[in-house]
Design a protein around this motif. Structure first.
Motif, short mmCIF file in Angstrom:
data_model
loop_
_atom_site.label_atom_id
_atom_site.label_comp_id
_atom_site.label_asym_id
_atom_site.label_seq_id
_atom_site.Cartn_x
_atom_site.Cartn_y
_atom_site.Cartn_z
N UNK A 132 38.44 -60.59 -22.62
CA UNK A 132 39.32 -59.95 -21.64
C UNK A 132 40.56 -59.36 -22.27
N UNK A 133 41.56 -59.10 -21.42
CA UNK A 133 42.78 -58.49 -21.91
C UNK A 133 43.40 -57.58 -20.85
N UNK A 134 43.80 -56.39 -21.26
CA UNK A 134 44.51 -55.45 -20.40
C UNK A 134 43.67 -55.03 -19.19
N UNK A 135 44.20 -55.26 -17.98
CA UNK A 135 43.50 -54.87 -16.76
C UNK A 135 43.45 -53.35 -16.63
N UNK A 136 44.56 -52.67 -16.95
CA UNK A 136 44.59 -51.21 -16.84
C UNK A 136 43.55 -50.56 -17.74
N UNK A 137 43.42 -51.07 -18.97
CA UNK A 137 42.43 -50.50 -19.89
C UNK A 137 41.02 -50.83 -19.43
N UNK A 159 30.12 -62.91 -24.63
CA UNK A 159 31.16 -63.32 -23.69
C UNK A 159 31.68 -62.11 -22.93
N UNK A 160 31.89 -62.28 -21.63
CA UNK A 160 32.55 -61.26 -20.81
C UNK A 160 33.42 -62.01 -19.80
N UNK A 161 34.70 -62.18 -20.14
CA UNK A 161 35.58 -63.03 -19.34
C UNK A 161 36.87 -62.31 -18.98
N UNK A 162 37.60 -62.90 -18.02
CA UNK A 162 38.89 -62.39 -17.59
C UNK A 162 38.74 -60.98 -17.03
N UNK A 163 39.31 -59.96 -17.66
CA UNK A 163 39.19 -58.59 -17.16
C UNK A 163 37.91 -57.90 -17.62
N UNK A 164 37.14 -58.50 -18.52
CA UNK A 164 35.91 -57.87 -19.00
C UNK A 164 34.90 -57.61 -17.89
N UNK A 165 34.72 -58.52 -16.88
CA UNK A 165 33.79 -58.20 -15.81
C UNK A 165 34.14 -56.94 -15.02
N UNK A 166 35.42 -56.52 -15.07
CA UNK A 166 35.78 -55.24 -14.45
C UNK A 166 35.05 -54.11 -15.15
N UNK A 167 35.00 -54.16 -16.49
CA UNK A 167 34.25 -53.16 -17.25
C UNK A 167 32.77 -53.26 -16.92
N UNK A 168 32.25 -54.48 -16.93
CA UNK A 168 30.84 -54.72 -16.66
C UNK A 168 30.42 -54.11 -15.33
#
Length: 261
Positions: A132-137, A159-168
């Motif tokens: 995860x990381x930056x929500x905007x990015x 792994x796809x955690x925190x803000x990564x599922x937004x990308x997914x």
């Protein structure tokens, strides 16, 4: 109008409409409570420092929060911590798969756009491996993935955690292989400087609204973000295979995903 007519009208609503209605009611209630006393947010931030996987004194994977008892995912990521802590890198591999690996740092969205502009014709699927990381990015990458009609994937023990599922969520087709690790939690201000109570309240409300609107546009069930809202930023809600199906985060069952590229 007969007394039972409103009840009949309510029963005709589909589950999706009811879930969305309940979800946005929850958001409204959350906004009211935030505005009642913004000083509480400052206290909460002091007790729960935001999760930042790039800091070596923090774990790449925070513990889970399930029924109040912290525990971890059923499997551990195959990649070492130093790979997951690095700023997100993009590598085009065979079969039109673009590997997006590492922390979603500020600027990752712009680098992803450059990568797609350069090699977009060869990219079919974006494979994610990120804490995860930056929500905007994450939002920027997700929107571009949907615009280009690309698929997304989380491989086994990736792994796809925190803000990564937004990308997914941006993928037209979304595949999570068996033993993929997918988790969500509340958004937080990733700044190294402690925000004021008013800034924290404003950030939480505006970012929650933007993410909720985006996930709804991507066709993701409201239950995903409700679980994220209930999980503190230094914990993770690890999704089960059934939940990923129920929340429409994946477009095919996990049990058959491992057999596909």
């Amino acid at each position: 109008m007969r007394i039972d007519e409103p009840l009949k009208a309510l029963l005709r609503l589909d589950d999706g409409a009811l879930m969305r209605g309940a979800f946005f009611l929850l958001l409204s209630a959350a906004a009211v409570f935030l505005l009642i006393d913004v000083r509480d947010i400052t206290a909460m931030n002091a007790e729960l420092p935001g999760f930042d996987p790039m800091l070596e004194d923090q774990p790449v994977l925070p513990p889970a929060l399930t029924e109040g008892v912290p525990n971890g995912p059923s499997v551990q990521p195959a990649s070492p911590d130093e790979v997951l802590r690095q700023p997100m890198k993009f590598e085009l591999t065979s079969g039109g798969i673009l590997l997006a690996e590492g922390t979603i740092d500020l600027g990752a969205g712009a680098r992803f756009a450059e990568e797609i502009e350069t090699r977009g014709e060869y990219v079919k699927t974006v494979a994610l491996n990120s804490p995860g990381g930056s929500v905007d990015d994450a939002l920027a990458i997700s929107k571009l993935i949907r615009e280009k009609k690309l698929n997304t994937k989380v491989a086994s023990k990736a792994l796809c955690a925190s803000s990564c599922p937004i990308i997914f969520a941006g993928g037209v087709g979304r595949l999570a292989e068996e033993d993929a690790i997918v988790g969500v939690h509340q958004v937080f201000n990733g700044s190294r400087e402690r925000p004021t109570a008013e800034q924290a309240a404003s950030f939480a409300q505006s970012t929650t609204a933007r993410v909720a609107r985006h996930l709804d546009a991507m066709g993701i069930g409201a239950g995903l973000w409700i679980n994220a809202l209930e999980t503190p930023p230094d914990r993770l809600y690890y999704l089960t295979a059934k939940e990923m199906v129920d929340f429409k985060l994946i477009t095919e069952p996990v049990a058959t995903a491992k057999k596909k590229s």
